[in-house]
Write an enzyme that holds these catalytic residues in place. Structure first.
Site, short mmCIF file in Angstrom:
data_model
loop_
_atom_site.label_atom_id
_atom_site.label_comp_id
_atom_site.label_asym_id
_atom_site.label_seq_id
_atom_site.Cartn_x
_atom_site.Cartn_y
_atom_site.Cartn_z
N SER A 1 -9.70 1.89 2.85
CA SER A 1 -8.83 2.61 1.96
C SER A 1 -7.84 1.74 1.20
CB SER A 1 -8.06 3.66 2.77
OG SER A 1 -7.22 3.04 3.72
N SER B 1 -9.88 -0.53 7.08
CA SER B 1 -9.30 -0.46 5.73
C SER B 1 -8.58 -1.69 5.23
CB SER B 1 -8.34 0.72 5.64
OG SER B 1 -9.10 1.89 5.48
N LYS C 1 0.87 -1.19 0.00
CA LYS C 1 0.00 0.00 0.00
C LYS C 1 0.90 1.24 0.00
CE LYS C 1 -3.88 1.94 2.68
NZ LYS C 1 -4.73 1.75 3.88
N1 GLN Z 1 -13.17 4.19 6.21
C1 GLN Z 1 -12.47 4.60 7.38
C2 GLN Z 1 -12.04 6.04 7.24
O1 GLN Z 1 -12.32 6.60 6.26
C3 GLN Z 1 -11.30 3.69 7.63
C4 GLN Z 1 -10.06 4.08 6.99
C5 GLN Z 1 -8.88 3.23 7.40
O2 GLN Z 1 -9.04 2.22 8.09
N2 GLN Z 1 -7.72 3.69 7.00
O3 GLN Z 1 -11.46 6.62 8.10
#
Ligand code: GLN
Length: 491
Positions: free
Chosen positions: A153, A177, A78
């Site tokens: 994400s 995420s 990532k």
């Molecule tokens: N969807 C969540 C957010 O937007 C989780 C994001 C994540 O785990 N990096 O913060």
């Protein structure tokens, strides 16, 4: 050897036994990436030295030198994790030209184990999002149906792995995420206990929640990769000194006598899609057949997990992102005459142009929550409730080995469907954020397919440092999974 079906261990063993070379394996996956990536936009940067690094592993093997458990296995990372000499952008314009002078500890550990880093994977800008639609480098698509989001994400990690452009990927999970995109793309993703894996070299989003973990094809691959990346790191004082168990050697799908809790609060929560519910009920049936026992448990404060999470995550993000000011590194707005501009205007213009809309929204929310007069009412209050949530979980784990739930309320949604409705997007995280707030390990394992052909997973949450238990239950579910052997449209 069928590289699309083979496990990480079998490929690494074959490389060590010289049945196939690391270079051949790497070439195979690079060629797939070249063919499939234009349709999916999962990789946003390639490692130009990948093949040379694979040759170096082969040379070591030729000379009889020892190589690690991931020898010759290609991995995508990532683009939130620093990679020495390879651009690391967090999918943001503000870090467009950032080339880190060091590797994140997770990357160092993968390389030491012999993995070949083939490239960097797409994500929501600064990992803020649930659909990979906020990336400065464009949307990533779901290989099962490119009209749908891969989740976020870590959408690039999920899409690349699901289309088998690589043998393994690393994602990060602050509020879901790893688990949510794994769920949307039919792969296995595990978020370790907070403190299991070093955060050193990972672009910080919300430091008290962030953890990196494997996003791979099978539970066995997850166990093996996890073992490699866990452990104490002097460079991250929040890492635990607990020894890392041999997750892969201890892996078993025997769940006889295990006690699995079902959260009362999740019944009827968030308008559960009927197919997701059916999948969840099927999983319970299969595990009962395998000898697991189920009990209903209660963690009342999970009801407030989403608001708590968005308060804490945005607050920490606003502080973490203060460093991107156009002075030290990253993007700087074009100024005709720097001497005539005052510092505030310099920051405002650079940050105004460098960050995307969602990131700005979070910085503003977080700054508000941390400002004097509101700090106690918002940030502090959320932290206090967070501690109580953790205690409620600890009580529950006295009675059961793990918790089982859906990962999200629905399978993947369509690209564009929620991007202009932040609240609906945030509510997508209803089943995943509590795990991060309590610092617990959680995973998503594919289990079924929707009638429109999209994967649906199951979430397992364990007590602190009990990754083995959830891996074992996941292994039992994997055996009974109806997605097994099915491949996505873009393959
Ligand atoms: N969807 C969540 C957010 O937007 C989780 C994001 C994540 O785990 N990096 O913060």
């Amino acid at each position: 050897m069928d590289l699309l079906q083979a496990s990480i261990k079998s490929v690494s063993d074959a490389v060590k036994e010289k049945k196939i070379s690391a270079a051949e394996v790497t070439k195979f996956f690079l060629a797939r990436t070249e063919r499939l990536n234009p349709q999916l936009n999962a990789f946003i940067m390639m490692n130009e030295n990948a093949l040379a690094e694979a040759h170096a592993i082969d040379n070591k093997i030729q000379k009889g030198e020892s190589v690690g458990p991931l020898a010759g296995v290609p991995f995508g990372i990532k683009d939130l994790l620093c990679t020495k000499g390879i651009r690391t952008t967090a999918a943001s314009k503000i870090l467009e030209n950032f080339i880190p002078p060091y590797d994140a500890t997770v990357v160092t550990r993968l390389k030491k184990a012999g993995a070949i880093i083939t490239g960097k994977l797409n994500l929501d800008e600064f990992a803020m999002g649930s659909s990979n639609e906020t990336s400065f480098y464009g949307k990533c698509k779901n290989p099962w149906n490119p009209d749908y989001v891969p989740g976020g994400s870590s959408g690039g990690s999920a899409a690349a792995q699901s289309a088998r452009m690589t043998m393994g990927t690393i994602g990060t999970d602050t509020g879901g995420s790893i688990r949510q995109p794994a769920n949307f793309c039919g792969i296995v993703g595990i978020k370790p206990t907070y403190g299991r894996v070093s955060r050193y070299g990972i672009v910080a989003y919300a430091s008290s929640l962030d953890q990196a973990g494997p996003m791979v094809s099978t539970v066995e691959d997850a166990a093996l990769t996890l073992e490699v990346i866990c452990g104490k790191d002097e460079k991250d004082s929040t890492t635990s000194s607990k020894t890392t168990p041999a997750f892969s050697n201890n892996l078993t799908s025997n769940v006889k006598g295990m006690k699995i809790g079902l959260l009362k609060e999740y019944t009827g929560a968030g308008n559960l899609d009927v197919e997701v519910e059916k999948n969840y009920l099927n999983a319970i049936v299969e595990l009962k057949k395998a000898g697991a026992e189920f009990l209903e448990v209660s963690v009342p404060l999970t009801e407030f997990a989403v608001p708590m999470y968005y308060l804490i995550a945005a607050s920490e993000a606003s502080s973490n992102l203060a460093r991107y000011d156009g002075v030290k590194y990253g993007f700087r707005s074009k100024f005709n005459d720097l001497s005539s501009i005052n510092l505030d205007a310099f920051y405002a213009q650079t940050r105004g142009e460098g960050f995307g809309a969602e990131v700005k929204r979070r910085i503003m929310l977080g700054t508000y929550c941390l400002s004097s007069g509101y700090y106690d009412a918002y940030y502090n209050k959320a932290c206090q409730v967070r501690r109580l949530l953790r205690e409620q979980y600890l009580e529950v784990f006295k009675k059961c080995d793990a918790l089982l739930s859906p990962v999200t309320v629905s399978p993947a949604f369509k690209i564009g469907e929620r991007v202009y409705d932040p609240l609906t997007m945030y509510l997508n995280d209803i089943f995943t954020t509590a795990t991060n707030l309590a610092g617990l390990p959680g995973l998503s394992v594919p289990f079924g397919l929707s009638s429109s052909g999209l994967p649906i997973g199951i979430q397992l949450t364990g007590s602190h440092f009990e990754e083995q238990k959830i891996l074992n239950i996941a292994s039992a579910l994997e055996t009974a999974s109806s997605v097994k052997g099915k491949v996505p449209l873009v393959y």
